[in-house]
Design a protein around this motif. Structure first.
Motif, PDB file in Angstrom:
ATOM      1  N   LEU A 220      15.788  48.158  51.821  1.00 60.38           N
ATOM      2  CA  LEU A 220      14.922  47.715  50.736  1.00 60.38           C
ATOM      3  C   LEU A 220      14.287  48.913  50.035  1.00 60.38           C
ATOM      4  O   LEU A 220      14.231  48.983  48.798  1.00 60.38           O
ATOM      5  CB  LEU A 220      13.851  46.798  51.307  1.00 60.38           C
ATOM      6  N   SER A 221      13.833  49.870  50.829  1.00 61.38           N
ATOM      7  CA  SER A 221      13.224  51.071  50.256  1.00 61.38           C
ATOM      8  C   SER A 221      14.239  51.868  49.450  1.00 61.38           C
ATOM      9  O   SER A 221      13.936  52.356  48.349  1.00 61.38           O
ATOM     10  CB  SER A 221      12.639  51.940  51.371  1.00 61.38           C
ATOM     11  N   TYR A 222      15.458  51.993  49.968  1.00 65.36           N
ATOM     12  CA  TYR A 222      16.487  52.719  49.222  1.00 65.36           C
ATOM     13  C   TYR A 222      16.855  51.996  47.926  1.00 65.36           C
ATOM     14  O   TYR A 222      17.106  52.630  46.892  1.00 65.36           O
ATOM     15  CB  TYR A 222      17.732  52.923  50.088  1.00 65.36           C
ATOM     16  N   ALA A 242       5.469  52.441  37.790  1.00 60.73           N
ATOM     17  CA  ALA A 242       4.774  51.978  38.993  1.00 60.73           C
ATOM     18  C   ALA A 242       4.070  50.652  38.745  1.00 60.73           C
ATOM     19  O   ALA A 242       4.251  49.684  39.482  1.00 60.73           O
ATOM     20  CB  ALA A 242       3.774  53.033  39.455  1.00 60.73           C
ATOM     21  N   GLY A 243       3.245  50.600  37.711  1.00 59.56           N
ATOM     22  CA  GLY A 243       2.437  49.415  37.475  1.00 59.56           C
ATOM     23  C   GLY A 243       3.182  48.269  36.834  1.00 59.56           C
ATOM     24  O   GLY A 243       2.884  47.101  37.102  1.00 59.56           O
ATOM     25  N   GLY A 244       4.175  48.584  35.983  1.00 63.46           N
ATOM     26  CA  GLY A 244       4.851  47.543  35.239  1.00 63.46           C
ATOM     27  C   GLY A 244       6.086  46.979  35.898  1.00 63.46           C
ATOM     28  O   GLY A 244       6.504  45.866  35.586  1.00 63.46           O
ATOM     29  N   VAL A 245       6.706  47.738  36.830  1.00 60.44           N
ATOM     30  CA  VAL A 245       7.979  47.301  37.404  1.00 60.44           C
ATOM     31  C   VAL A 245       7.896  47.184  38.930  1.00 60.44           C
ATOM     32  O   VAL A 245       8.109  46.110  39.499  1.00 60.44           O
ATOM     33  CB  VAL A 245       9.122  48.263  37.008  1.00 60.44           C
ATOM     34  N   PHE A 246       7.580  48.283  39.594  1.00 56.66           N
ATOM     35  CA  PHE A 246       7.811  48.329  41.038  1.00 56.66           C
ATOM     36  C   PHE A 246       6.665  47.768  41.874  1.00 56.66           C
ATOM     37  O   PHE A 246       6.910  47.134  42.905  1.00 56.66           O
ATOM     38  CB  PHE A 246       8.132  49.766  41.462  1.00 56.66           C
ATOM     39  N   LEU A 247       5.435  47.991  41.477  1.00 56.78           N
ATOM     40  CA  LEU A 247       4.335  47.458  42.282  1.00 56.78           C
ATOM     41  C   LEU A 247       4.361  45.932  42.362  1.00 56.78           C
ATOM     42  O   LEU A 247       4.184  45.377  43.455  1.00 56.78           O
ATOM     43  CB  LEU A 247       2.992  47.949  41.748  1.00 56.78           C
ATOM     44  N   PRO A 248       4.589  45.203  41.256  1.00 58.67           N
ATOM     45  CA  PRO A 248       4.664  43.740  41.395  1.00 58.67           C
ATOM     46  C   PRO A 248       5.761  43.276  42.345  1.00 58.67           C
ATOM     47  O   PRO A 248       5.567  42.318  43.102  1.00 58.67           O
ATOM     48  CB  PRO A 248       4.945  43.283  39.950  1.00 58.67           C
ATOM     49  N   ILE A 249       6.908  43.949  42.337  1.00 56.16           N
ATOM     50  CA  ILE A 249       7.999  43.574  43.239  1.00 56.16           C
ATOM     51  C   ILE A 249       7.616  43.862  44.687  1.00 56.16           C
ATOM     52  O   ILE A 249       7.834  43.037  45.585  1.00 56.16           O
ATOM     53  CB  ILE A 249       9.282  44.320  42.854  1.00 56.16           C
ATOM     54  N   ILE A 250       7.032  45.037  44.942  1.00 56.45           N
ATOM     55  CA  ILE A 250       6.624  45.389  46.306  1.00 56.45           C
ATOM     56  C   ILE A 250       5.568  44.420  46.816  1.00 56.45           C
ATOM     57  O   ILE A 250       5.612  43.978  47.978  1.00 56.45           O
ATOM     58  CB  ILE A 250       6.102  46.840  46.340  1.00 56.45           C
ATOM     59  N   GLN A 251       4.606  44.071  45.981  1.00 54.67           N
ATOM     60  CA  GLN A 251       3.571  43.124  46.407  1.00 54.67           C
ATOM     61  C   GLN A 251       4.176  41.766  46.770  1.00 54.67           C
ATOM     62  O   GLN A 251       3.784  41.155  47.771  1.00 54.67           O
ATOM     63  CB  GLN A 251       2.537  42.964  45.290  1.00 54.67           C
ATOM     64  N   SER A 252       5.120  41.319  45.958  1.00 57.61           N
ATOM     65  CA  SER A 252       5.760  40.035  46.237  1.00 57.61           C
ATOM     66  C   SER A 252       6.509  40.065  47.564  1.00 57.61           C
ATOM     67  O   SER A 252       6.404  39.140  48.382  1.00 57.61           O
ATOM     68  CB  SER A 252       6.716  39.677  45.097  1.00 57.61           C
ATOM     69  N   LEU A 253       7.249  41.139  47.797  1.00 56.15           N
ATOM     70  CA  LEU A 253       8.006  41.263  49.042  1.00 56.15           C
ATOM     71  C   LEU A 253       7.068  41.355  50.244  1.00 56.15           C
ATOM     72  O   LEU A 253       7.311  40.743  51.290  1.00 56.15           O
ATOM     73  CB  LEU A 253       8.906  42.494  48.979  1.00 56.15           C
ATOM     74  N   ALA A 254       6.005  42.126  50.111  1.00 52.22           N
ATOM     75  CA  ALA A 254       5.071  42.311  51.224  1.00 52.22           C
ATOM     76  C   ALA A 254       4.377  40.999  51.581  1.00 52.22           C
ATOM     77  O   ALA A 254       4.275  40.631  52.751  1.00 52.22           O
ATOM     78  CB  ALA A 254       4.050  43.386  50.874  1.00 52.22           C
ATOM     79  N   GLN A 275       4.185  53.711  50.155  1.00 51.81           N
ATOM     80  CA  GLN A 275       4.279  55.153  50.360  1.00 51.81           C
ATOM     81  C   GLN A 275       5.652  55.695  49.971  1.00 51.81           C
ATOM     82  O   GLN A 275       5.765  56.751  49.354  1.00 51.81           O
ATOM     83  CB  GLN A 275       3.984  55.495  51.830  1.00 51.81           C
ATOM     84  N   SER A 276       6.698  54.984  50.335  1.00 54.96           N
ATOM     85  CA  SER A 276       8.047  55.437  50.020  1.00 54.96           C
ATOM     86  C   SER A 276       8.272  55.505  48.515  1.00 54.96           C
ATOM     87  O   SER A 276       8.792  56.498  47.987  1.00 54.96           O
ATOM     88  CB  SER A 276       9.074  54.500  50.671  1.00 54.96           C
ATOM     89  N   GLN A 277       7.861  54.467  47.813  1.00 56.75           N
ATOM     90  CA  GLN A 277       8.060  54.445  46.362  1.00 56.75           C
ATOM     91  C   GLN A 277       7.197  55.497  45.678  1.00 56.75           C
ATOM     92  O   GLN A 277       7.623  56.147  44.717  1.00 56.75           O
ATOM     93  CB  GLN A 277       7.733  53.051  45.819  1.00 56.75           C
ATOM     94  N   PHE A 278       5.978  55.665  46.159  1.00 57.25           N
ATOM     95  CA  PHE A 278       5.053  56.653  45.615  1.00 57.25           C
ATOM     96  C   PHE A 278       5.619  58.059  45.745  1.00 57.25           C
ATOM     97  O   PHE A 278       5.621  58.847  44.786  1.00 57.25           O
ATOM     98  CB  PHE A 278       3.714  56.510  46.343  1.00 57.25           C
ATOM     99  N   GLN A 279       6.137  58.403  46.919  1.00 56.29           N
ATOM    100  CA  GLN A 279       6.655  59.740  47.140  1.00 56.29           C
ATOM    101  C   GLN A 279       7.976  59.971  46.404  1.00 56.29           C
ATOM    102  O   GLN A 279       8.253  61.077  45.954  1.00 56.29           O
ATOM    103  CB  GLN A 279       6.842  59.988  48.644  1.00 56.29           C
ATOM    104  N   ALA A 280       8.791  58.930  46.277  1.00 54.55           N
ATOM    105  CA  ALA A 280      10.074  59.082  45.584  1.00 54.55           C
ATOM    106  C   ALA A 280       9.899  59.257  44.085  1.00 54.55           C
ATOM    107  O   ALA A 280      10.759  59.846  43.414  1.00 54.55           O
ATOM    108  CB  ALA A 280      10.968  57.876  45.867  1.00 54.55           C
ATOM    109  N   ALA A 281       8.805  58.749  43.544  1.00 57.61           N
ATOM    110  CA  ALA A 281       8.599  58.791  42.097  1.00 57.61           C
ATOM    111  C   ALA A 281       8.574  60.218  41.565  1.00 57.61           C
ATOM    112  O   ALA A 281       9.053  60.486  40.457  1.00 57.61           O
ATOM    113  CB  ALA A 281       7.303  58.066  41.735  1.00 57.61           C
ATOM    114  N   GLY A 282       8.023  61.154  42.342  1.00 54.97           N
ATOM    115  CA  GLY A 282       7.977  62.536  41.892  1.00 54.97           C
ATOM    116  C   GLY A 282       9.354  63.147  41.740  1.00 54.97           C
ATOM    117  O   GLY A 282       9.624  63.881  40.782  1.00 54.97           O
TER     118      GLY A 282
END
Length: 571
Positions: A220-222, A242-254, A275-282
């Motif tokens: 899932l993280s990959y 982060a705010g418009g695409v990935f955070l809503p999906i992560i929240q739903s999954l969690a 954490q994984s998505q945050f670190q990969a974003a850079g």
């Protein structure tokens, strides 16, 4: 039906305090609709009756309900009601009036920095009075961008006004950066990001990848990381992704896995994915020239120092590709080992994603147009120099297509406040920085540092390492990647060139570092605030993981990149 609280309701606000027995009797005598069983519930306490209805009473004026989460009309027993009646009749304190204008302490500190430099630090003999005064204003401006006495756009405007009012710079020089192609490329890039969100294309791409890779937490993280890397070149704001695409999906999954924010259950799934998505974003932002606004700003400042990189989009990608992709591949696995999720398997995630895709329906007309437009724009960014199409013209063509087809309307562009705010303060910082270069401040600083490094007999690789590490670690005191670039990029680039570092290598490496240090702390970037604010990560973990991943990325970008860049002939 949601329950509502009637508390501290005064006639001035068309609300009522209904706690005393006499008040209840008066309302009892007045006509009122019947209460159904669904509107009435008895609490566990025998002395409390909870009524769940917004139409229980019919006063002369409509009742205005307080929009609180937990709202109840509790009719207490007679003794409790009598006791509370007197206290509820007392006047409630009015809410504090918001502070207007600038925040005093940050304002004083920001201005004080410039005043100290201008009037209390002796001017070097090599520097003109005009240049020294501009340096003082520039430092105050940068300090304000970090401390935020006003919104960044407003503070940058004050900085430009000070330059003009004190006759430090003429009007045309202060506002000269507004005609820069890079500035407008940044603005148009924000419009592209709005198109991704408005059409739902970014959400569709990320959800599809969850469907393909989401059977395990690591997979899932990959999947989310790959989505980040695919969307990044066409959505040049890590914060927007982060705010418009990935955070809503992560929240739903969690939440579907029982992992709740601000709760011990967050360790099940949410903490790891955040954490994984945050670190990969850079790493994804470092992979593409158009993946982050600070990339464009850095290259513009490099041009002011005299470093011009040919075919910038392709050169950037080629140089960054191997180390950035290595970082993207390593990040989810490393975090899985050092910050493991409690839930290892997510067998329901693909089904959830499939159901969500089904609810989205077929790919819409606007999404197809968005795909085609971004493929055209990216193609022109890659091959535009060979056919004589500058990057900004490619972006203008793409935006024109979106406007003509109605995917975006002009109101969307006007409402993209972050784009116009960025234009203002980026242009202010770039304008002052370029004038500092023209007036000799940057060359004076770089020569001074170069002499210091020479006195220690450092080779250029050693000087390169020291300056890169310093540039990276000093971000602990910055709350903005772009603010960091505007304040230090040109000076550190000039220092490295003076120390003998190959100019193109120095310019690109500083830009890559600017993206990688965005995950150091919870305040180091816009996406940091978005992900930390979700409530799934504890603050000590942010600093710990940020430092560990910074070390790992440094190893990757030193070891892997050194061989790759030698192969490319970069040094």
């Amino acid at each position: 039906m949601g329950s509502f609280a009637l508390h501290s309701l005064s006639s001035s606000t068309s609300t009522y305090s209904l706690t005393s027995r006499s008040t209840l009797l008066r309302n009892h005598r007045s006509p009122r609709p019947a209460i159904s069983k669904s509107q009435l519930s008895i609490s566990s306490s025998p002395s409390i009756l909870t009524l769940r209805s917004s139409t229980l009473f019919s006063p002369t004026k409509p009742i205005v309900f307080s929009p609180l989460r937990k709202t109840h009309l509790q009719i207490q027993a007679a003794a409790a009601a009598a006791a509370s009646s007197s206290s509820s009749s007392a006047a409630q304190p009015s809410p504090p009036v918001p502070v207007q204008g600038a925040k005093i302490v940050p304002l004083i500190l920001s201005v004080a920095i410039g005043v100290v430099v201008r009037f209390f630090i002796p001017k070097p003999v090599e520097v003109t009075p005009q240049a020294w005064q501009l340096l003082a204003i520039f430092l105050s401006t940068v300090a304000g961008l970090v401390l935020n006495p006003l919104p960044v756009g407003a503070w940058a405007f004050l900085g430009m006004t000070t330059c003009i009012a004190t006759k430090t710079l003429p009007f045309t020089a202060a506002f000269g950066a507004f005609t820069s192609e890079v500035m407008w490329l940044i603005v148009i890039s924000f419009f592209f990001a709005r198109g991704f969100v408005k059409t739902g294309l970014g959400d569709r791409v990320a959800t599809f990848l969850v469907k393909c890779f989401g059977k395990s937490t690591l997979g899932l993280s990959y999947g989310l990381t790959i989505g980040e890397a695919l969307i990044a070149p066409a959505m040049p704001s890590t914060t927007a992704r982060a705010g418009g695409v990935f955070l809503p999906i992560i929240q739903s999954l969690a939440l579907s896995a029982g992992s709740k924010p601000d709760d011990p259950s967050k360790k099940k799934l949410g903490s790891y994915l955040i954490q994984s998505q945050f670190q990969a974003a850079g790493s994804s932002s470092a992979l593409y020239f158009t993946a982050a606004a600070q990339n464009l700003l850095g290259i513009k400042l490099a041009e002011k120092v005299g470093v011009v990189i040919p075919n910038i989009w392709m050169t950037w990608f080629k140089v960054a590709s191997v180390p950035a992709i290595c970082s993207l591949l390593v990040t989810p696995l490393v975090l899985y080992l050092i910050y493991p999720p409690e839930t290892k398997d997510t067998p329901d995630a693909p089904a959830m994603a499939a159901k969500r895709l089904e609810s989205m329906g077929a790919v819409t007309r606007n999404q197809w147009i968005m795909v085609g437009t971004m493929l055209l724009a990216v193609s022109l960014w890659v091959f535009g120099e060979a056919i004589g199409v500058p990057s900004v013209v490619a972006a203008m063509i793409g935006l024109s297509i979106l406007l003509l087809t109605g995917v975006l309307d002009w109101g969307d562009c006007l409402n993209e406040k972050s784009a116009w705010d960025t234009l203002l303060w980026f242009a202010a910082v770039v304008g002052m920085a370029s004038q500092l270069t023209d007036l000799g401040i940057v060359s004076w600083m770089s020569n001074s540092v170069a002499k210091l490094l020479t006195s220690y007999s450092l080779s250029w690789p050693a000087a390169f390492g020291v300056l890169q590490a310093t540039y990276f670690l000093v971000h602990y005191i910055f709350a903005s990647q772009t603010g960091h670039v505007g304040a230090l990029y040109a000076a550190f680039l000039a220092m490295q060139i003076a120390a003998g570092v190959p100019s193109v290598m120095a310019a690109l490496t500083l830009s890559y570092s600017t993206n990688l240090f965005g995950a150091l702390t919870h305040y180091s970037s816009g996406q940091a605030a978005v992900y930390y604010g979700a409530g799934y990560v504890d603050l000590p973990d942010v600093f710990k993981i940020g430092f560990v991943m910074a070390v790992i990325n440094a190893v990757i970008w030193v070891v892997v990149a050194s061989f790759w860049w030698k192969f490319l002939g970069l040094y």
